[in-house]
Design a protein around this motif. Structure first.
Motif, PDB file in Angstrom:
ATOM      1  N   ASP A  66       0.796  -1.223   0.000  1.00  0.00           N
ATOM      2  CA  ASP A  66       0.000   0.000   0.000  1.00  0.00           C
ATOM      3  C   ASP A  66       0.833   1.280   0.000  1.00  0.00           C
ATOM      4  O   ASP A  66       0.536   2.218  -0.727  1.00  0.00           O
ATOM      5  CB  ASP A  66      -0.988   0.010   1.176  1.00  0.00           C
ATOM      6  N   VAL A  67       1.889   1.329   0.800  1.00  0.00           N
ATOM      7  CA  VAL A  67       2.650   2.573   0.909  1.00  0.00           C
ATOM      8  C   VAL A  67       3.339   2.947  -0.392  1.00  0.00           C
ATOM      9  O   VAL A  67       3.691   4.113  -0.603  1.00  0.00           O
ATOM     10  CB  VAL A  67       3.693   2.485   2.055  1.00  0.00           C
ATOM     11  N   ASP A  68       3.560   1.972  -1.273  1.00  0.00           N
ATOM     12  CA  ASP A  68       4.190   2.250  -2.562  1.00  0.00           C
ATOM     13  C   ASP A  68       3.200   2.218  -3.714  1.00  0.00           C
ATOM     14  O   ASP A  68       3.356   2.939  -4.704  1.00  0.00           O
ATOM     15  CB  ASP A  68       5.303   1.227  -2.840  1.00  0.00           C
ATOM     16  N   GLY A  69       2.162   1.361  -3.610  1.00  0.00           N
ATOM     17  CA  GLY A  69       1.242   1.174  -4.725  1.00  0.00           C
ATOM     18  C   GLY A  69       0.047   2.104  -4.729  1.00  0.00           C
ATOM     19  O   GLY A  69      -0.642   2.229  -5.747  1.00  0.00           O
ATOM     20  N   LEU A  70      -0.216   2.777  -3.612  1.00  0.00           N
ATOM     21  CA  LEU A  70      -1.361   3.682  -3.527  1.00  0.00           C
ATOM     22  C   LEU A  70      -0.917   5.123  -3.673  1.00  0.00           C
ATOM     23  O   LEU A  70       0.064   5.547  -3.055  1.00  0.00           O
ATOM     24  CB  LEU A  70      -2.067   3.520  -2.172  1.00  0.00           C
ATOM     25  N   LYS A  71      -1.640   5.891  -4.495  1.00  0.00           N
ATOM     26  CA  LYS A  71      -1.370   7.312  -4.653  1.00  0.00           C
ATOM     27  C   LYS A  71      -2.609   8.104  -4.242  1.00  0.00           C
ATOM     28  O   LYS A  71      -3.725   7.568  -4.220  1.00  0.00           O
ATOM     29  CB  LYS A  71      -0.999   7.638  -6.102  1.00  0.00           C
ATOM     30  N   LEU A  72      -2.398   9.368  -3.940  1.00  0.00           N
ATOM     31  CA  LEU A  72      -3.530  10.231  -3.592  1.00  0.00           C
ATOM     32  C   LEU A  72      -4.563  10.197  -4.710  1.00  0.00           C
ATOM     33  O   LEU A  72      -4.227  10.333  -5.886  1.00  0.00           O
ATOM     34  CB  LEU A  72      -3.053  11.665  -3.358  1.00  0.00           C
ATOM     35  N   GLY A  73      -5.814  10.009  -4.346  1.00  0.00           N
ATOM     36  CA  GLY A  73      -6.886   9.963  -5.326  1.00  0.00           C
ATOM     37  C   GLY A  73      -7.258   8.561  -5.768  1.00  0.00           C
ATOM     38  O   GLY A  73      -8.273   8.373  -6.446  1.00  0.00           O
ATOM     39  N   ASP A  74      -6.438   7.538  -5.393  1.00  0.00           N
ATOM     40  CA  ASP A  74      -6.745   6.158  -5.773  1.00  0.00           C
ATOM     41  C   ASP A  74      -7.881   5.599  -4.925  1.00  0.00           C
ATOM     42  O   ASP A  74      -8.140   6.061  -3.799  1.00  0.00           O
ATOM     43  CB  ASP A  74      -5.504   5.267  -5.608  1.00  0.00           C
ATOM     44  N   SER A  75      -8.539   4.581  -5.448  1.00  0.00           N
ATOM     45  CA  SER A  75      -9.609   3.894  -4.722  1.00  0.00           C
ATOM     46  C   SER A  75      -9.008   2.868  -3.774  1.00  0.00           C
ATOM     47  O   SER A  75      -8.267   1.970  -4.199  1.00  0.00           O
ATOM     48  CB  SER A  75     -10.552   3.191  -5.704  1.00  0.00           C
ATOM     49  N   LEU A  76      -9.344   2.984  -2.488  1.00  0.00           N
ATOM     50  CA  LEU A  76      -8.823   2.045  -1.497  1.00  0.00           C
ATOM     51  C   LEU A  76      -9.384   0.647  -1.726  1.00  0.00           C
ATOM     52  O   LEU A  76      -8.651  -0.343  -1.666  1.00  0.00           O
ATOM     53  CB  LEU A  76      -9.178   2.523  -0.082  1.00  0.00           C
TER      54      LEU A  76
END
Length: 490
Positions: free
Chosen positions: A45-55
């Motif tokens: 998550d800390v690398d693959g998620l960006k602001l605005g992405d769907s959790l």
């Protein structure tokens, strides 16, 4: 195509709460770094998620991965997000234990061993049944008052948690699982034969590529090449009107320390001839590349694997290609090594700086030692470090006691370096900012503590590299002073 038997990426599912302050705090970071340094692509998550992405979309991606590693903790088994990832993985296998076993690797972390007991497994089932019943009342109350579809989806998930949690935990209880983090890591790496370590051919290729890029950096910078040829004749030679790296550099092992020492001694009188930032930048790049050749080959290989994940450093003319798309400059590897050493020192001594200005520098050893005999001088130096950094005071009149206390201090650092090894890696401006921070606050003496003798080979993190890095630091300090002289005062 990637299959469970031939995976291309490892997805990691864990509870933030456990990673931050649980009994296994920091284990996920250590695990992911170990995989990354082995050249394995990690989805986290800390690398693959960006602001605005769907959790929710990302959690589904984790759960549907062909190779999923689960850090099973009490916090995990009570987290709706973690349980959703586990449920997706379970459903993908359609309740087929054999398929689930092939795709999913789990470690039952300290504090969650109750999953091996029927009564504890049923307690987790009770927890989710109670959550289901609580949400059912709320859903019924707000069903006609604009209840969002996402709320209904959450309720449906919790219902499925309650329905499947016991079966999933029974599966784990019926599987021979690793007993600790090291066994878990080894178990996962067994699925990636190529990750067991670089081959001789891979190490030779990295070395040869670095030599080639140093040669490219020399091309077009005659002032730098001429200086190096004069300061360290065995490093750069002149052929007709062109300069090239000497033959001794082209084949490892290469004693960079010898040549960097010559450069350090010759640099002060030659720096006034470098009148442009371009020459200084080229000199810095070449020296950085030479230093890379002098540090541990596996360390270099691992750092390039870290860089291959996402690192691009724009604005640098001379870069080392990493994987066809990304590139790292010569100094990346050394900065990563320096940052790792610094972070390790901070962890060992329990310091978490709030700002860059708070970073602590390990005090340098005394310039003049009182003892005359060599063995007494060694004891005196050990006592200095124990007094400065240890919890006990050393009595120099008792050499054996001093050596024991010093060994305990080193053992503590060695353990920390192995368990918490997490070198810095970042992108763009973040990289540049951290590079400047490291050069500002990390001093050569910091490495004396890691390898007080300069040639300690027991800890494999930075074997036999201390003196090379110390020369690098001294050279960069001289270049920095020259840059300041060339920059007009505001």
């Amino acid at each position: 195509m990637a299959t469970p038997q031939n995976p291309s990426k490892v997805a990691v599912s864990y509870a933030w709460k456990e990673e931050d302050d649980g009994p296994g705090a920091g284990m996920v970071d250590q695990f992911c770094t170990r995989l990354a340094t082995s050249g394995i692509s990690v989805l986290r998550d800390v690398d693959g998620l960006k602001l605005g992405d769907s959790l929710s979309a990302f959690m589904r991606q984790i759960g549907q991965s062909d190779f999923l590693c689960i850090f099973l903790s009490d916090a995990y088994l009570r987290s709706p997000n973690c349980m959703y990832e586990l449920l997706i993985a379970w459903q993908k296998s359609k309740d087929e234990p054999a398929d689930f076993r092939r795709r999913v690797k789990a470690w039952v972390m300290p504090g969650a061993e109750g999953v091996f007991k029927p009564e504890t497994r049923l307690e987790y089932a009770r927890h989710w049944k109670q959550e289901r019943d609580r949400l059912a009342k709320l859903v019924a109350e707000f069903a006609t008052d604009g209840l969002a579809e996402s709320e209904l989806q959450l309720f449906r998930r919790v219902k499925e948690f309650a329905e499947h949690v016991n079966a999933m935990l029974c599966h784990f209880a019926d599987t021979l699982l690793p007993g600790d983090g090291d066994q878990f890591e080894k178990w996962v790496l067994e699925s990636f034969p190529a990750a067991q370590g670089p081959t001789d051919a891979q190490l030779a290729a990295v070395y040869a590529e670095t030599v080639k890029e140093i040669g490219s950096a020399l091309s077009g910078h005659d002032a730098v090449a001429a200086f190096l040829a004069k300061a360290a004749p065995g490093l750069v030679t002149r052929n007709a009107e062109s300069f090239r790296l000497a033959e001794a550099v082209h084949r490892p092992p290469f004693d960079a320390c010898q040549y960097l020492g010559d450069v350090e001694r010759a640099l002060p009188q030659h720096l006034p001839t470098f009148n442009t930032n371009l020459d200084l930048e080229a000199l810095e790049l070449v020296i950085g590349g030479i230093t890379v050749l002098g540090v541990d080959a596996r360390w270099t290989w691992e750092q390039r694997n870290l860089a291959a994940a996402a690192l691009t450093y724009p604005g640098l003319k001379d870069t080392v290609p990493v994987d066809g798309e990304t590139a790292a400059d010569f100094l990346h590897i050394l900065v990563a090594a320096l940052a790792d050493g610094h972070a390790r020192l901070r962890r060992v001594f329990g310091e978490v700086p709030q700002a860059r200005e708070d970073l602590r520098r390990v005090p340098p050893p005394p310039m003049i030692l009182g003892a005359i005999r060599e063995d007494e001088r060694v004891v005196e130096l050990m006592a200095y470090f124990v007094d400065t950094l240890g919890k006990e005071k050393a009595d120099k009149s008792k050499p054996q006691q001093v050596k024991l206390l010093f060994k305990q201090l080193k053992d503590r650092m060695s353990m920390e370096s192995q368990k918490r090894h997490n070198p810095f890696h970042g992108t763009g401006e973040a990289y540049r900012e951290h590079s400047a921070t490291i050069r500002k606050f990390l001093q050569p003496q910091d490495f004396w503590l890691i390898f007080p003798s300069g040639d300690d080979s027991e800890d494999k993190i930075l074997p036999q590299s201390v003196w090379v890095l110390m020369h690098l630091h001294a050279i960069f300090t001289l270049i920095k002073k020259r840059r300041a002289q060339l920059t007009p005062a505001a």
